[in-house]
Write a protein that holds these residues in place. Structure first.
Motif, PDB file in Angstrom:
ATOM      1  N   ASN A   8       0.798  -0.988   0.216  1.00  0.00           N
ATOM      2  CA  ASN A   8      -0.197  -0.346   0.021  1.00  0.00           C
ATOM      3  C   ASN A   8       0.925   1.375  -0.060  1.00  0.00           C
ATOM      4  N   ASN A   9       1.836   1.046   0.453  1.00  0.00           N
ATOM      5  CA  ASN A   9       2.785   2.740   1.137  1.00  0.00           C
ATOM      6  C   ASN A   9       3.768   2.473  -0.902  1.00  0.00           C
TER       7      ASN A   9
ATOM      8  N   GLU B  61       0.919   3.695  -2.495  1.00  0.00           N
ATOM      9  CA  GLU B  61       0.246   5.971  -2.679  1.00  0.00           C
ATOM     10  C   GLU B  61       1.265   6.590  -2.869  1.00  0.00           C
TER      11      GLU B  61
ATOM     12  N   ASP C 103       1.711   7.438  -6.628  1.00  0.00           N
ATOM     13  CA  ASP C 103       0.617   8.896  -6.869  1.00  0.00           C
ATOM     14  C   ASP C 103       1.218   9.953  -6.485  1.00  0.00           C
ATOM     15  N   ARG C 104       1.784  10.362  -6.132  1.00  0.00           N
ATOM     16  CA  ARG C 104       2.429  11.406  -4.705  1.00  0.00           C
ATOM     17  C   ARG C 104       2.744  12.080  -6.039  1.00  0.00           C
TER      18      ARG C 104
END
Length: 127
Positions: free
Chosen positions: A47-48, A51, A54-55
């Motif tokens: 998940n990290n 995430e 997509d930053r």
């Protein structure tokens, strides 16, 4: 080679594989607190990666990759403890620890590439 989807990252794919292995091998565990913790930690790895990808900046992506590796360390710590608590066999723990280390090495490699290569939003270099 570059990509614009986190699903194409080997780091994310391998982290997902590790999550499936943890879920499958801890499905029978009756210590629900332990099982819940290791499952949350292992899910946090992929998940990290997703995430962070997509930053809006490479710097943030690298920060989330570091968080992923930290989650991997939590998984490893619990895998060292699991056989001592008689939750899984030592041989299984050794295999899963090795798999976790491989995932973390891949994520660290991806982070090192991001730190050393110029890239644009959502077009990250991959190994």
């Amino acid at each position: 080679m570059s990509t614009n989807k986190f699903e194409q990252l080997i780091a994310w794919q391998k982290a997902q594989d590790l999550a499936v292995a943890i879920y499958n091998n801890f499905a029978h565990i009756k210590d629900f607190s332990f099982k819940d913790q290791i499952q949350r930690d292992v899910i946090s790895i992929s998940n990290n990666v997703a995430e962070g990808f997509d930053r809006s900046s490479k710097k943030e992506f690298v920060r989330f990759l570091n968080i992923s590796v930290s989650s991997g360390s939590e998984v490893k710590s619990m895998l060292y403890l699991a056989p001592r608590l008689h939750l899984i066999k030592e041989e299984l723990a050794v295999t899963l620890i090795k798999d976790c280390e491989e995932v973390c090495k891949i994520i660290n490699g991806l982070g090192n590439v991001q730190k050393s290569v110029s890239c644009y939003k959502n077009s990250f270099k991959i190994l």
